[in-house]
Motif scaffolding. Structure first.
Motif, PDB file in Angstrom:
ATOM      1  N   LEU A  87       0.855  -1.180   0.000  1.00 35.62           N
ATOM      2  CA  LEU A  87       0.000   0.000   0.000  1.00 35.62           C
ATOM      3  C   LEU A  87       0.893   1.232   0.000  1.00 35.62           C
ATOM      4  O   LEU A  87       1.884   1.280   0.741  1.00 35.62           O
ATOM      5  N   ARG A  88       0.531   2.217  -0.793  1.00 33.72           N
ATOM      6  CA  ARG A  88       1.308   3.463  -0.848  1.00 33.72           C
ATOM      7  C   ARG A  88       0.459   4.626  -0.346  1.00 33.72           C
ATOM      8  O   ARG A  88      -0.713   4.732  -0.683  1.00 33.72           O
ATOM      9  N   PHE A  89       1.080   5.483   0.427  1.00 32.44           N
ATOM     10  CA  PHE A  89       0.413   6.663   0.967  1.00 32.44           C
ATOM     11  C   PHE A  89       1.236   7.896   0.636  1.00 32.44           C
ATOM     12  O   PHE A  89       2.455   7.910   0.847  1.00 32.44           O
ATOM     13  N   ALA A  90       0.564   8.934   0.153  1.00 26.75           N
ATOM     14  CA  ALA A  90       1.229  10.212  -0.099  1.00 26.75           C
ATOM     15  C   ALA A  90       1.684  10.800   1.236  1.00 26.75           C
ATOM     16  O   ALA A  90       1.177  10.423   2.297  1.00 26.75           O
ATOM     17  N   GLY A  91       2.610  11.723   1.184  1.00 27.31           N
ATOM     18  CA  GLY A  91       3.136  12.329   2.404  1.00 27.31           C
ATOM     19  C   GLY A  91       2.045  12.914   3.293  1.00 27.31           C
ATOM     20  O   GLY A  91       2.044  12.704   4.508  1.00 27.31           O
ATOM     21  N   ALA A  92       1.096  13.649   2.710  1.00 26.40           N
ATOM     22  CA  ALA A  92       0.018  14.263   3.494  1.00 26.40           C
ATOM     23  C   ALA A  92      -0.890  13.202   4.113  1.00 26.40           C
ATOM     24  O   ALA A  92      -1.336  13.342   5.258  1.00 26.40           O
ATOM     25  N   GLU A  93      -1.142  12.122   3.393  1.00 29.04           N
ATOM     26  CA  GLU A  93      -1.965  11.031   3.933  1.00 29.04           C
ATOM     27  C   GLU A  93      -1.270  10.380   5.125  1.00 29.04           C
ATOM     28  O   GLU A  93      -1.898  10.089   6.149  1.00 29.04           O
ATOM     29  N   TRP A  94       0.028  10.143   4.976  1.00 34.35           N
ATOM     30  CA  TRP A  94       0.791   9.509   6.058  1.00 34.35           C
ATOM     31  C   TRP A  94       0.824  10.410   7.293  1.00 34.35           C
ATOM     32  O   TRP A  94       0.654   9.936   8.413  1.00 34.35           O
ATOM     33  N   GLN A  95       1.041  11.699   7.095  1.00 34.84           N
ATOM     34  CA  GLN A  95       1.072  12.625   8.231  1.00 34.84           C
ATOM     35  C   GLN A  95      -0.284  12.680   8.935  1.00 34.84           C
ATOM     36  O   GLN A  95      -0.347  12.752  10.163  1.00 34.84           O
ATOM     37  N   ALA A  96      -1.382  12.627   8.171  1.00 31.55           N
ATOM     38  CA  ALA A  96      -2.715  12.610   8.776  1.00 31.55           C
ATOM     39  C   ALA A  96      -2.908  11.331   9.584  1.00 31.55           C
ATOM     40  O   ALA A  96      -3.475  11.357  10.687  1.00 31.55           O
ATOM     41  N   PHE A  97      -2.437  10.214   9.073  1.00 31.87           N
ATOM     42  CA  PHE A  97      -2.532   8.940   9.788  1.00 31.87           C
ATOM     43  C   PHE A  97      -1.740   8.988  11.097  1.00 31.87           C
ATOM     44  O   PHE A  97      -2.254   8.637  12.161  1.00 31.87           O
ATOM     45  N   ILE A  98      -0.497   9.439  11.031  1.00 31.49           N
ATOM     46  CA  ILE A  98       0.335   9.533  12.236  1.00 31.49           C
ATOM     47  C   ILE A  98      -0.290  10.506  13.238  1.00 31.49           C
ATOM     48  O   ILE A  98      -0.316  10.247  14.442  1.00 31.49           O
ATOM     49  N   GLY A  99      -0.827  11.626  12.752  1.00 34.18           N
ATOM     50  CA  GLY A  99      -1.506  12.575  13.636  1.00 34.18           C
ATOM     51  C   GLY A  99      -2.697  11.933  14.327  1.00 34.18           C
ATOM     52  O   GLY A  99      -2.936  12.163  15.520  1.00 34.18           O
ATOM     53  N   GLY A 100      -3.458  11.118  13.593  1.00 32.70           N
ATOM     54  CA  GLY A 100      -4.599  10.412  14.179  1.00 32.70           C
ATOM     55  C   GLY A 100      -4.171   9.437  15.260  1.00 32.70           C
ATOM     56  O   GLY A 100      -4.842   9.296  16.285  1.00 32.70           O
ATOM     57  N   ILE A 101      -3.053   8.766  15.055  1.00 32.33           N
ATOM     58  CA  ILE A 101      -2.536   7.853  16.076  1.00 32.33           C
ATOM     59  C   ILE A 101      -2.167   8.643  17.329  1.00 32.33           C
ATOM     60  O   ILE A 101      -2.541   8.271  18.447  1.00 32.33           O
ATOM     61  N   LYS A 102      -1.456   9.730  17.132  1.00 31.21           N
ATOM     62  CA  LYS A 102      -0.988  10.516  18.281  1.00 31.21           C
ATOM     63  C   LYS A 102      -2.127  11.163  19.063  1.00 31.21           C
ATOM     64  O   LYS A 102      -2.035  11.326  20.273  1.00 31.21           O
ATOM     65  N   ASN A 103      -3.221  11.538  18.383  1.00 30.63           N
ATOM     66  CA  ASN A 103      -4.311  12.188  19.119  1.00 30.63           C
ATOM     67  C   ASN A 103      -5.398  11.224  19.565  1.00 30.63           C
ATOM     68  O   ASN A 103      -6.428  11.639  20.089  1.00 30.63           O
ATOM     69  N   GLY A 104      -5.180   9.918  19.368  1.00 32.96           N
ATOM     70  CA  GLY A 104      -6.103   8.914  19.881  1.00 32.96           C
ATOM     71  C   GLY A 104      -7.325   8.647  19.013  1.00 32.96           C
ATOM     72  O   GLY A 104      -8.278   8.035  19.474  1.00 32.96           O
ATOM     73  N   SER A 105      -7.299   9.056  17.766  1.00 31.38           N
ATOM     74  CA  SER A 105      -8.442   8.855  16.878  1.00 31.38           C
ATOM     75  C   SER A 105      -8.776   7.395  16.625  1.00 31.38           C
ATOM     76  O   SER A 105      -9.898   7.075  16.260  1.00 31.38           O
ATOM     77  N   PHE A 106      -7.828   6.504  16.822  1.00 31.67           N
ATOM     78  CA  PHE A 106      -8.036   5.102  16.488  1.00 31.67           C
ATOM     79  C   PHE A 106      -8.180   4.213  17.719  1.00 31.67           C
ATOM     80  O   PHE A 106      -8.113   2.990  17.611  1.00 31.67           O
ATOM     81  N   GLU A 107      -8.369   4.804  18.868  1.00 36.64           N
ATOM     82  CA  GLU A 107      -8.525   4.015  20.086  1.00 36.64           C
ATOM     83  C   GLU A 107      -9.802   3.190  20.037  1.00 36.64           C
ATOM     84  O   GLU A 107     -10.831   3.644  19.544  1.00 36.64           O
ATOM     85  N   ILE A 108      -9.736   2.009  20.548  1.00 34.43           N
ATOM     86  CA  ILE A 108     -10.921   1.135  20.575  1.00 34.43           C
ATOM     87  C   ILE A 108     -11.599   1.243  21.923  1.00 34.43           C
ATOM     88  O   ILE A 108     -11.038   1.321  22.937  1.00 34.43           O
TER      89      ILE A 108
END
Length: 67
Positions: free
Chosen positions: A46-67
């Protein structure tokens, strides 16, 4: 799909230790990232553009993916 996997430096999270259920990431020349299943290194990538990857990492850091 072209085979980009041989020319990339793949990394697995240090948090995954010796577990088998892991993904690996590699930085792409354009600043994006590639992701693959560590159990299938010759499989799909899977390939992610730089902006997509940064949004993903930001979501991890702010808890967007917590279960």
């Amino acid at each position: 799909m072209d085979r980009i996997t041989p020319v990339l430096t793949w990394r697995k999270s240090s948090q995954s230790a010796q577990q088998d259920n892991c993904v690996e990431t590699a930085e792409l020349p354009d600043g994006g990232h590639a992701v693959r299943d560590s159990k299938d290194p010759n499989g799909p990538v899977l390939r992610f553009a730089g902006a997509e990857w940064q949004a993903f990492i930001g979501g991890i850091k702010n808890g967007s993916f917590e279960i």
